[in-house]
Design an enzyme around this catalytic site. Structure first.
Site, PDB file in Angstrom:
ATOM      1  N   ASN A  37     -14.607  -1.278  28.484  1.00 40.03           N
ATOM      2  CA  ASN A  37     -15.023  -0.662  27.219  1.00 40.03           C
ATOM      3  C   ASN A  37     -14.188  -1.156  26.040  1.00 40.03           C
ATOM      4  O   ASN A  37     -14.191  -0.551  24.974  1.00 40.03           O
ATOM      5  CB  ASN A  37     -14.940   0.859  27.321  1.00 40.03           C
ATOM      6  CG  ASN A  37     -13.510   1.344  27.543  1.00 40.03           C
ATOM      7  OD1 ASN A  37     -12.596   0.539  27.715  1.00 40.03           O
ATOM      8  ND2 ASN A  37     -13.323   2.651  27.544  1.00 40.03           N
ATOM      9  N   ASP A  38     -13.425  -2.245  26.236  1.00 40.46           N
ATOM     10  CA  ASP A  38     -12.631  -2.926  25.206  1.00 40.46           C
ATOM     11  C   ASP A  38     -11.312  -2.213  24.903  1.00 40.46           C
ATOM     12  O   ASP A  38     -10.593  -2.610  23.998  1.00 40.46           O
ATOM     13  CB  ASP A  38     -13.427  -3.109  23.904  1.00 40.46           C
ATOM     14  CG  ASP A  38     -12.848  -4.228  23.040  1.00 40.46           C
ATOM     15  OD1 ASP A  38     -12.461  -5.271  23.598  1.00 40.46           O
ATOM     16  OD2 ASP A  38     -12.755  -4.047  21.812  1.00 40.46           O
ATOM     17  N   HIS A 130       9.374  -4.257   3.287  1.00 40.04           N
ATOM     18  CA  HIS A 130       8.813  -4.664   1.989  1.00 40.04           C
ATOM     19  C   HIS A 130       9.441  -3.918   0.816  1.00 40.04           C
ATOM     20  O   HIS A 130       9.567  -4.474  -0.280  1.00 40.04           O
ATOM     21  CB  HIS A 130       7.296  -4.442   2.001  1.00 40.04           C
ATOM     22  CG  HIS A 130       6.600  -4.883   0.754  1.00 40.04           C
ATOM     23  ND1 HIS A 130       6.567  -6.202   0.347  1.00 40.04           N
ATOM     24  CD2 HIS A 130       5.927  -4.172  -0.190  1.00 40.04           C
ATOM     25  CE1 HIS A 130       5.890  -6.282  -0.782  1.00 40.04           C
ATOM     26  NE2 HIS A 130       5.497  -5.074  -1.131  1.00 40.04           N
ATOM     27  N   ASP A 169       9.175 -11.071  -8.675  1.00 38.52           N
ATOM     28  CA  ASP A 169       8.833  -9.822  -9.350  1.00 38.52           C
ATOM     29  C   ASP A 169      10.040  -8.903  -9.367  1.00 38.52           C
ATOM     30  O   ASP A 169      11.067  -9.157  -8.737  1.00 38.52           O
ATOM     31  CB  ASP A 169       7.641  -9.143  -8.676  1.00 38.52           C
ATOM     32  CG  ASP A 169       7.870  -8.945  -7.175  1.00 38.52           C
ATOM     33  OD1 ASP A 169       8.973  -8.518  -6.787  1.00 38.52           O
ATOM     34  OD2 ASP A 169       6.938  -9.225  -6.396  1.00 38.52           O
ATOM     35  N   LYS A 192       5.669  -9.779 -12.975  1.00 34.57           N
ATOM     36  CA  LYS A 192       4.407  -9.921 -12.245  1.00 34.57           C
ATOM     37  C   LYS A 192       3.548  -8.670 -12.365  1.00 34.57           C
ATOM     38  O   LYS A 192       4.055  -7.552 -12.366  1.00 34.57           O
ATOM     39  CB  LYS A 192       4.695 -10.193 -10.762  1.00 34.57           C
ATOM     40  CG  LYS A 192       3.439 -10.432  -9.921  1.00 34.57           C
ATOM     41  CD  LYS A 192       3.783 -10.712  -8.476  1.00 34.57           C
ATOM     42  CE  LYS A 192       3.927  -9.450  -7.663  1.00 34.57           C
ATOM     43  NZ  LYS A 192       4.025  -9.709  -6.206  1.00 34.57           N
ATOM     44  N   ARG A 194       0.080  -7.325 -10.275  1.00 35.35           N
ATOM     45  CA  ARG A 194      -0.890  -7.599  -9.218  1.00 35.35           C
ATOM     46  C   ARG A 194      -2.243  -7.025  -9.612  1.00 35.35           C
ATOM     47  O   ARG A 194      -2.384  -5.829  -9.857  1.00 35.35           O
ATOM     48  CB  ARG A 194      -0.424  -7.005  -7.887  1.00 35.35           C
ATOM     49  CG  ARG A 194      -1.410  -7.243  -6.746  1.00 35.35           C
ATOM     50  CD  ARG A 194      -0.811  -6.921  -5.397  1.00 35.35           C
ATOM     51  NE  ARG A 194       0.249  -7.841  -5.025  1.00 35.35           N
ATOM     52  CZ  ARG A 194       0.046  -9.054  -4.511  1.00 35.35           C
ATOM     53  NH1 ARG A 194      -1.205  -9.500  -4.344  1.00 35.35           N
ATOM     54  NH2 ARG A 194       1.062  -9.818  -4.195  1.00 35.35           N
ATOM     55  N   ASP A 218      11.496 -14.651  -1.839  1.00 38.94           N
ATOM     56  CA  ASP A 218      10.567 -13.528  -1.673  1.00 38.94           C
ATOM     57  C   ASP A 218      10.763 -12.952  -0.281  1.00 38.94           C
ATOM     58  O   ASP A 218      11.337 -13.620   0.596  1.00 38.94           O
ATOM     59  CB  ASP A 218       9.125 -13.996  -1.867  1.00 38.94           C
ATOM     60  CG  ASP A 218       8.211 -12.884  -2.388  1.00 38.94           C
ATOM     61  OD1 ASP A 218       8.663 -11.721  -2.414  1.00 38.94           O
ATOM     62  OD2 ASP A 218       7.063 -13.183  -2.753  1.00 38.94           O
TER      63      ASP A 218
END
Length: 312
Positions: A37-38, A130, A169, A192, A194, A218
């Protein structure tokens, strides 16, 4: 002292093997299977009872597959009576979903952190998240390392008397400033904005870069859109040379080729937190290993020593 047991998911087994070589401990196998069924199934192929278990798995494409695999590994370790389960996550892809900057959107970084803790993670070892607030999304201890020392050791081979570190940034400015201090050079940054996931605009560069040897830093490079936009602003200011560095070299959609084809880019440097694409023998891409740093952090966690004293 409890025994240490290390497993790797399928995301980056080469890095896991290198970490275990530095630790002098075997990398134990994991059996991954897919049902009709994955659905995925995971079995840890070594004893975990009362062991200090480390699960190595960066969240790289296909991210959702590797995330579910990691959650199942954590659950398997808990069900096998591991004394402590530490998730070693060199790259946390969902860390980019760290704020509510539009109506009715999810904060994936926090949700996925909750899923790992609910599955049974007792501790997390991460590399260059991040943004700093992602650390606080986890309700278990997090050791947050960075690769600045490895990157700085590489760039010290060059003449840095005319160098400047440039952050694309303001969000990465603190990291860039710390990197500049390690190299003993000045720092500058881009302004910067986005517009979408694959479209940014950099209106100006804050700081003195004219005639300088620039090192662009970065945290991660995916499509390379931000860096290419920054290169245009740097050329307008007639910099002397350009080198590019990042921790997570995701390099999707041909980013390595696009950046390497820039004639004034001398070098593209990343670490092996994620699998990197095949390189041309004479290409500009240089890959540094963070396996020794992760291995030493894992050893210190296992032996109850300070990690911040080494990587602060």
């Amino acid at each position: 002292m409890r025994d240490i047991t290390v497993f790797s998911g399928s995301a980056h087994p080469e890095l896991a093997a290198e970490i275990c070589a530095h630790l002098g401990t075997p990398l134990h196998p994991v059996q991954l299977h897919r049902f009709a069924n994955d659905c995925l199934g995971v079995q840890l192929q070594a004893n975990c009872r009362e062991r200090d278990v480390f699960l190595i798995q960066p969240l790289v494409p296909p991210v959702q597959e590797h995330l579910v695999e990691l959650l199942l590994m954590i659950d398997a370790a808990r069900g096998a009576s591991a004394a402590r389960t530490t998730v070693v996550m060199p790259h946390y892809a969902y860390a980019r979903s760290d704020k509510k900057d539009a109506p009715r959107i999810s904060i994936g970084g926090r949700l996925v952190a909750d899923l790992m803790v609910a599955a049974g993670a007792d501790r997390v070892l991460a590399m260059t998240l991040h943004s700093p607030q992602v650390h606080g999304f986890f309700s278990v201890p997090v050791d947050h390392l960075h690769a600045l020392r490895e990157l700085a050791a590489h760039f010290r081979q060059y003449d840095l008397s005319n160098a400047v570190v440039v952050s694309p940034d303001l969000g990465n400015a603190k990291e860039a400033a710390a990197f500049a201090r390690l190299l003993g050079v000045e720092v500058a940054m881009g302004a910067k904005q986005r517009l979408s996931d694959d479209k940014v605009t950099i209106s100006s560069v804050i700081g003195d870069v004219r005639g300088k040897d620039v090192i662009v830093l970065d945290d991660e490079i995916a499509r390379g859109t931000t860096v290419i936009e920054l290169l245009d602003r740097l050329r307008e200011r007639q910099v002397a040379s350009i080198r590019i560095a990042c921790t997570h070299g995701l390099f999707s959609s041909g980013a390595v080729e696009r950046l390497s084809d820039q004639p004034d880019v001398l070098e593209l440097v990343c670490t092996n937190t994620v699998p990197v694409p095949d390189m041309k023998p004479d290409g500009k891409l240089r890959v540094l290993s963070i396996a020794p740093a992760l291995a030493e952090a894992m050893r210190r966690i296992h032996e109850g020593e300070s990690v911040s004293a080494l990587f602060g």
